[in-house]
Scaffold this motif. Structure first.
Motif, PDB file in Angstrom:
ATOM      1  N   TYR A 254      16.398  -6.807  -6.723  1.00  0.00           N
ATOM      2  CA  TYR A 254      17.558  -7.343  -6.007  1.00  0.00           C
ATOM      3  C   TYR A 254      17.408  -7.292  -4.484  1.00  0.00           C
TER       4      TYR A 254
ATOM      5  N   PRO B  84      19.895 -16.549  -4.781  1.00  0.00           N
ATOM      6  CA  PRO B  84      20.275 -15.133  -4.727  1.00  0.00           C
ATOM      7  C   PRO B  84      20.934 -14.719  -3.416  1.00  0.00           C
TER       8      PRO B  84
ATOM      9  N   ALA C  56      25.604  -8.125  -6.700  1.00  0.00           N
ATOM     10  CA  ALA C  56      25.188  -8.198  -8.103  1.00  0.00           C
ATOM     11  C   ALA C  56      25.635  -6.895  -8.742  1.00  0.00           C
TER      12      ALA C  56
ATOM     13  N   ILE D  83      19.786  -9.824  -2.110  1.00  0.00           N
ATOM     14  CA  ILE D  83      21.161  -9.574  -2.560  1.00  0.00           C
ATOM     15  C   ILE D  83      21.650  -8.314  -1.841  1.00  0.00           C
TER      16      ILE D  83
ATOM     17  N   GLU E 235      25.730  -4.652 -12.343  1.00  0.00           N
ATOM     18  CA  GLU E 235      25.132  -4.483 -13.661  1.00  0.00           C
ATOM     19  C   GLU E 235      25.826  -3.373 -14.429  1.00  0.00           C
TER      20      GLU E 235
ATOM     21  N   PRO F  61      22.576 -11.140 -13.428  1.00  0.00           N
ATOM     22  CA  PRO F  61      23.506 -10.016 -13.293  1.00  0.00           C
ATOM     23  C   PRO F  61      24.673 -10.149 -14.264  1.00  0.00           C
TER      24      PRO F  61
ATOM     25  N   TYR G 227      24.081  -4.052  -4.566  1.00  0.00           N
ATOM     26  CA  TYR G 227      23.790  -3.907  -5.985  1.00  0.00           C
ATOM     27  C   TYR G 227      24.615  -2.728  -6.486  1.00  0.00           C
TER      28      TYR G 227
ATOM     29  N   ARG H  37      16.800 -13.449 -12.538  1.00  0.00           N
ATOM     30  CA  ARG H  37      17.629 -12.363 -13.068  1.00  0.00           C
ATOM     31  C   ARG H  37      18.979 -12.918 -13.478  1.00  0.00           C
TER      32      ARG H  37
ATOM     33  N   LYS I 265      15.735  -3.792 -11.555  1.00  0.00           N
ATOM     34  CA  LYS I 265      16.684  -4.541 -10.721  1.00  0.00           C
ATOM     35  C   LYS I 265      16.885  -3.870  -9.373  1.00  0.00           C
TER      36      LYS I 265
END
Length: 174
Positions: free
Chosen positions: A110, A84, A90, A115, A92, A66, A118, A64, A106
């Protein structure tokens, strides 16, 4: 493929995502505002990185990219993709041409990558969400906590609070 076809490629648990359109001005400007606002309140050893490389988990088969990655500078000193699990968050900015990639794909990938945070900013609607607290489910890891916000409100990402005032929105022609 990156050198021959326009757009951006990512590898998900479901397959390859190809976002045909290049990000528009409001998308890139939102990422810039977020980077600058975060770096103004974070400790110096952390950065809100908006460049390359990707975040990749080879055993899961997921790669991915981000829009903004909160990461320690020392964790960036690696060859190839970032691990990650070194990301603090992360972030977006929802793509106008492929919003499901951010709100569905995602949101699934994620937590699978480990992660911990998010954060989604959606210039289409002027809303966003902070997702945290990864927990196991029968369908795989998911975020247990979701805090929604509206543009204009302050939002807390990890332990830092930033303003969402004056973030750009997509116009009808973007």
């Amino acid at each position: 493929m990156d050198d021959t076809l326009p757009g951006k490629f990512e590898i998900t648990k479901e397959g390859i995502v190809h976002d045909l359109r290049e990000p528009v001005g409001p998308h890139e400007l939102t990422a810039l505002h977020l980077r600058k606002r975060l770096e103004a309140v974070m400790p110096e050893e952390l950065v809100a990185h908006t460049g390359t490389p990707d975040v990749e988990d080879e055993p899961e088969g997921i790669m991915r990219h981000p829009d903004v990655m909160v990461i320690a500078m020392t964790d960036m000193e690696v060859p190839g993709s970032f691990a990650p699990r070194t990301l603090v968050a992360a972030i977006e900015v929802v793509s106008r041409s492929h919003p499901g990639n951010d709100w569905v794909g995602k949101m699934r990938d994620y937590p699978l990558l480990g992660i911990p945070l998010y954060v989604i900013f959606d210039p289409r609607t002027g809303e966003g969400s902070v997702l945290s607290d990864i927990h196991p489910t029968p369908d795989g890891p998911r975020y247990a906590t979701r805090k929604d916000f509206l543009y204009g409100e302050d939002v807390t990402i990890a332990e830092w609070t930033i303003s969402t005032a004056d973030l750009p929105r997509y116009a009808a022609t973007d």
